[in-house]
Enzyme design. Structure first.
Site, PDB file in Angstrom:
ATOM      1  N   CYS A 111       0.860  -1.242  -0.045  1.00 29.20           N
ATOM      2  CA  CYS A 111       0.079   0.020   0.024  1.00 29.20           C
ATOM      3  C   CYS A 111       0.841   1.289  -0.072  1.00 29.20           C
ATOM      4  O   CYS A 111       0.471   2.145  -0.629  1.00 29.20           O
ATOM      5  CB  CYS A 111      -1.043  -0.112   1.223  1.00 29.20           C
ATOM      6  SG  CYS A 111      -0.100  -0.079   2.916  1.00 29.20           S
ATOM      7  N   CYS A 137       6.959  44.494   1.739  1.00 29.80           N
ATOM      8  CA  CYS A 137       6.577  45.012   3.249  1.00 29.80           C
ATOM      9  C   CYS A 137       5.218  44.381   3.723  1.00 29.80           C
ATOM     10  O   CYS A 137       4.406  44.699   2.798  1.00 29.80           O
ATOM     11  CB  CYS A 137       6.635  46.224   3.701  1.00 29.80           C
ATOM     12  SG  CYS A 137       6.171  46.952   5.240  1.00 29.80           S
ATOM     13  N   CYS A 147       3.157  47.957   4.209  1.00 30.57           N
ATOM     14  CA  CYS A 147       2.720  49.046   3.220  1.00 30.57           C
ATOM     15  C   CYS A 147       2.902  48.636   1.687  1.00 30.57           C
ATOM     16  O   CYS A 147       2.500  49.043   1.021  1.00 30.57           O
ATOM     17  CB  CYS A 147       3.597  50.406   3.373  1.00 30.57           C
ATOM     18  SG  CYS A 147       5.372  49.836   3.058  1.00 30.57           S
ATOM     19  N   CYS A 152       8.603  51.301   8.000  1.00 30.80           N
ATOM     20  CA  CYS A 152       7.619  50.334   8.854  1.00 30.80           C
ATOM     21  C   CYS A 152       8.300  49.628   9.891  1.00 30.80           C
ATOM     22  O   CYS A 152       7.907  49.485  11.021  1.00 30.80           O
ATOM     23  CB  CYS A 152       6.747  49.406   7.885  1.00 30.80           C
ATOM     24  SG  CYS A 152       5.685  50.258   6.854  1.00 30.80           S
ATOM     25  N   HIS A 177       9.037  48.568  15.680  1.00 28.19           N
ATOM     26  CA  HIS A 177      10.161  48.262  16.598  1.00 28.19           C
ATOM     27  C   HIS A 177      10.122  49.321  17.849  1.00 28.19           C
ATOM     28  O   HIS A 177      11.026  49.357  18.376  1.00 28.19           O
ATOM     29  CB  HIS A 177      11.309  47.744  16.117  1.00 28.19           C
ATOM     30  CG  HIS A 177      11.272  46.480  15.532  1.00 28.19           C
ATOM     31  ND1 HIS A 177      11.160  46.292  14.064  1.00 28.19           N
ATOM     32  CD2 HIS A 177      11.243  45.077  15.962  1.00 28.19           C
ATOM     33  CE1 HIS A 177      11.055  45.334  13.843  1.00 28.19           C
ATOM     34  NE2 HIS A 177      10.854  44.477  14.761  1.00 28.19           N
ATOM     35  N   HIS A 215      13.688  43.368  20.070  1.00 31.00           N
ATOM     36  CA  HIS A 215      13.853  42.740  18.791  1.00 31.00           C
ATOM     37  C   HIS A 215      15.274  43.069  17.956  1.00 31.00           C
ATOM     38  O   HIS A 215      15.315  44.225  17.929  1.00 31.00           O
ATOM     39  CB  HIS A 215      12.619  42.851  18.019  1.00 31.00           C
ATOM     40  CG  HIS A 215      11.219  42.132  18.382  1.00 31.00           C
ATOM     41  ND1 HIS A 215      10.362  42.086  17.899  1.00 31.00           N
ATOM     42  CD2 HIS A 215      11.119  41.633  19.777  1.00 31.00           C
ATOM     43  CE1 HIS A 215       9.221  41.440  18.582  1.00 31.00           C
ATOM     44  NE2 HIS A 215       9.700  41.184  19.631  1.00 31.00           N
ATOM     45  N   HIS A 225      -1.924   1.579   7.416  1.00 34.26           N
ATOM     46  CA  HIS A 225      -2.383   1.343   5.790  1.00 34.26           C
ATOM     47  C   HIS A 225      -2.371   2.782   5.259  1.00 34.26           C
ATOM     48  O   HIS A 225      -3.097   3.672   5.823  1.00 34.26           O
ATOM     49  CB  HIS A 225      -3.686   0.689   5.894  1.00 34.26           C
ATOM     50  CG  HIS A 225      -4.338   0.511   4.456  1.00 34.26           C
ATOM     51  ND1 HIS A 225      -3.618  -0.243   3.491  1.00 34.26           N
ATOM     52  CD2 HIS A 225      -5.207   0.997   3.628  1.00 34.26           C
ATOM     53  CE1 HIS A 225      -4.374  -0.358   2.359  1.00 34.26           C
ATOM     54  NE2 HIS A 225      -5.224   0.555   2.575  1.00 34.26           N
TER      55      HIS A 225
END
Length: 767
Positions: free
Chosen positions: A418, A600, A603, A632, A637, A645, A682
């Site tokens: 199978c 982006c 935008c 952006c 941030h 970040h 199976h």
């Protein structure tokens, strides 16, 4: 894949190529492949091995002088060590500790080193902490230890790791550790002893597989030893014979060892449990090594494969060694202490060649199927006579109902096929994305395999909508005969194992997938999706699974793949990570590419920054990597929660530097064309054959069966438009669907997915 089917090695000398392989790395090679490569060592001293720590399945050719052999147990123990250097040190300097660790059992009192301190505890668990998969057949053997006495509370767990509990103890009273940090309180040794009963058998000089004679009802009878075991302190011999103790034809008898004598009755009575029917002896010249045959035993018809042909000592008849489908044999391929071939215990039986006949299960079919078989044979003969390989395009959307839907449609399953049936049907019935493998130039040795695939499987499937099981068995026999596995004709395997053997080892196709990681490109044929332990997915789409896996592994696509084969995350075959997975009819891979312009997400202008820390931020979309233009990125941030970040610069193609990007940027997408599913070992497949959401078919190569042991499987293809209804539901609606109440076969697609197949429409040959 069974990890015991591999051979394992540790790198003890730095290879010249490739340079990134570290000392102490553990690698493996399938046994069937090792046997094939060892036979070629006169030309090369290298082995093609795969590394367990690698993110890719691509094997590397490593010089044998650079590595040493490991048992699977040694490899499993060493793999748990924190680093490659630690493994090498343990292997070279402390092999005694490795051997002692093999003797440790649950309940053993041990000392475990934790944060530089020796702690007292008891072993409560031995085994892996992460489930193996095809690329990592072993994942390390760890010791779960419950701390005792004054050392309680000095641990770091209560017996759990991730979301799984391996043993239970009080909070911070458990430790998981590799063998190198564990030692028994009382030194132990491992000294296997010979079982007493086996020693007795040796003194009697009778073994399973021996011909013996015995006395019942004042008559001598003969048979073959099936088993010797102990009952009530006395050795008992189980004998397969032509008549049982009641005189009934066919059966077994059990007798004390002292009543059995080794030997045969000189009159020529059949010494093996073969019931020869009163018909003309079979002299079918088509029966040869690896032929599928039928033999009548005392308990009825049995089926097997010829693994050996020759003459046995003291036998004038031409004999064959059969590997049976069931445990009705007498040994594992040995007789009278000599090995003729290898198979599972109680699967081997030695009989006269004339007692065998071709497997009737492929001949015992209805008149309609006989006509179909004859028609197929005539077409094959015509094709062979012209010497041409006809090319048949995939089944179109308009042809599906006429060609494919119904019983005795698709590929007929037989004997654990199978996995292969489902994979071949999914790949070739309605898609041409991998048709290049049907026509690629290959070696003379492997050309018959390619020819069978095209001529006997793909073309009949596309032109007639049906492939007989004998063609799949012929294909499996060729794979086995060429040394790619000794069990292709009998054992269940994984689709990815089969596909990699065909694509890589036989046809030498270029890897379908090229991944970029830390500036280096890795190649593979399939991609196994892995998720980190902290993921928040509950009802994921395939798009989300792929993006989360790439995010956690730090991967990108080096180029757009023509075919993307994705293995869903699972805890082995039996345990699913998610109750349901939502199929993504298209995969948008634009953001997964290592090169090319990106937009982006806010935008739509040219993105110059990517932030991996924003990937799981709930404020953004649930899919897609988080890429921003310069403006952006600065705004995003500046939020107090994102000050930590660290967005990274994207590689911008030179032609786009200093330019804006149109809002209608063409996205790179792959379309879903098939899904392989598994339930209770199976495999079945779904195929998306048209543009509409309801254009789905479901294929099961063993949907029904006609007859019992001498019968045959009935494959079936059915339309399943109900899938489209569930695809149009919202995630909340879909989450509320009870699997057993879902209509038709839709539950199989959403709940049992094992492998998703995607294609680039620009790469399809016939579209």
């Amino acid at each position: 894949m069974d990890p015991s089917n591999n051979l394992y090695f540790i790198i003890t000398k730095k290879p010249e190529i490739p340079l990134h392989i570290k000392l102490g790395s553990i690698c493996y090679i399938p046994k069937y492949k090792y046997t094939h490569e060892v036979s070629m060592l006169s030309r090369s001293t290298k082995l093609s091995v795969s590394f367990i720590d690698s993110q890719t399945s691509l094997p590397y050719d490593i010089d044998r002088n650079c590595m040493e052999s490991l048992t699977i147990e040694e490899a499993d123990l060493l793999l748990a060590s924190e680093s490659e250097a630690g493994r090498l040190k343990n292997w070279i300097r402390d092999k005694d500790a490795l051997q002692r660790a093999l003797g440790l059992t649950v309940g053993t009192d041990v000392m475990v080193e934790e944060d530089g301190e020796k702690l007292r505890g008891i072993i409560c668990y031995i085994g892996p902490m992460v489930d193996p998969n095809f690329w990592r057949p072993i994942t390390g053997r760890y010791f779960g230890i419950e701390l005792q006495g004054a050392d309680k509370g000095k641990g770091k767990t209560s017996g759990s790791f991730g979301n799984r509990t391996f043993f239970s103890c009080e909070k911070n009273c458990g430790v998981f550790a590799p063998f190198s940090r564990v030692s028994p309180v009382v030194p132990t040794t491992v000294s296997p002893s010979m079982p007493k009963l086996h020693t007795q058998h040796q003194t009697q000089d009778i073994f399973p597989g021996d011909n013996v004679i015995f006395f019942i009802d004042e008559k001598y009878r003969c048979g073959i030893v099936v088993d010797i075991h102990e009952e009530g302190g006395q050795p008992i011999v189980r004998i397969s014979t032509d008549k049982d103790e009641n005189g009934k034809r066919g059966g077994e008898v059990k007798l004390p060892l002292h009543m059995v004598t080794k030997g045969e009755i000189p009159s020529g009575s059949e010494s093996m449990d073969i019931d020869t029917p009163p018909v003309e002896a079979h002299t079918d010249l088509s029966m040869s090594l690896n032929s599928v045959v039928e033999v009548t035993l005392g308990k009825g018809n049995s089926f097997g494969i010829i693994r050996w042909i020759g003459r046995l000592p003291d036998r004038e008849d031409l004999m064959v060694g059969l590997e049976l489908e069931e445990d009705l044999g007498v040994s594992d391929g040995t007789i009278k202490g000599k090995r003729y071939f290898s198979c599972l215990p109680r699967r081997a039986l030695f009989v006269k060649l004339k007692s065998c006949r071709p497997d009737s299960r492929f001949q015992n079919i209805s008149a309609q199927n006989k006509m179909m078989l004859e028609l197929g044979k005539n077409e094959e003969d015509a094709d062979h006579s012209t010497g041409k390989l006809e090319t048949v395009p995939p089944i179109s959307t308009e042809q599906v109902n006429q060609l494919l839907i119904g019983r005795m449609k698709g590929i007929q399953g037989h004997c654990n096929s199978c996995y292969m049936d489902a994979a071949l049907f999914g790949l070739f019935s309605c898609s041409s994305v991998l048709d290049s493998m049907l026509f690629k130039a290959t070696t003379p040795q492997d050309a018959p395999i390619q020819r069978i695939l095209l001529h006997n499987i793909v073309n009949p499937l596309r032109s007639k909508g049906f492939v007989q099981g004998r063609h799949i068995m012929k294909f499996r026999e060729q794979l086995q005969n060429h040394g790619y596995s000794h069990s292709f004709t009998t054992d269940e395997k994984d689709p990815e194992e089969f596909l990699i053997i065909v694509m890589h080892h036989i046809l030498a196709l270029e890897p379908l997938l090229k991944l970029s990681a830390a500036g280096k490109v890795q190649e593979s044929y399939c991609y196994q999706i892995f998720l980190d332990q902290n993921h928040s997915l509950v009802l994921p789409t395939v798009q989300q699974l792929l993006e989360h896996s790439f995010h956690s592994a730090g991967l990108k696509l080096a180029e757009v793949p023509s075919c993307l084969i994705l293995q869903m995350p699972r805890f082995g075959k039996k345990f699913k990570m998610f109750d349901k997975i939502i199929p993504s009819l298209e995969l948008d891979i634009t953001d997964l590419l290592s090169e090319g312009p990106q937009q982006c997400i806010i935008c739509g202008h040219l993105a110059v920054k990517e932030c991996v820390d924003c990937f799981k931020e709930p404020v953004f979309s649930q899919t897609g990597f988080k890429v921003f233009c310069k403006t952006c990125s600065t705004q995003v941030h500046s939020h107090p929660q994102r000050l930590s970040h660290q967005p990274a610069a994207l590689e911008i193609p030179k032609g786009y530097l200093g330019r804006s990007i149109p809002h209608s940027l063409t996205r790179d997408r792959l379309e879903l064309f098939a899904v392989l599913c598994i339930e209770t070992s199976h495999y079945v497949s779904f195929v998306k054959y048209g543009p509409n959401t309801q254009d789905w078919i479901f294929f099961d190569s063993m949907a029904d069966r006609e007859g019992e042991r001498d019968g045959f499987n009935i494959p079936e293809v059915q339309a399943c438009p109900e899938v489209g209804m569930y695809l149009e539901m919202s995630p909340a609606e879909l989450a509320n669907q009870v699997p057993r109440d879902m209509k038709g076969v839709a539950k199989r697609l959403f709940c049992d997915a094992y492998m998703y197949l995607y294609q680039s429409t620009s790469m399809c040959l016939y579209r």
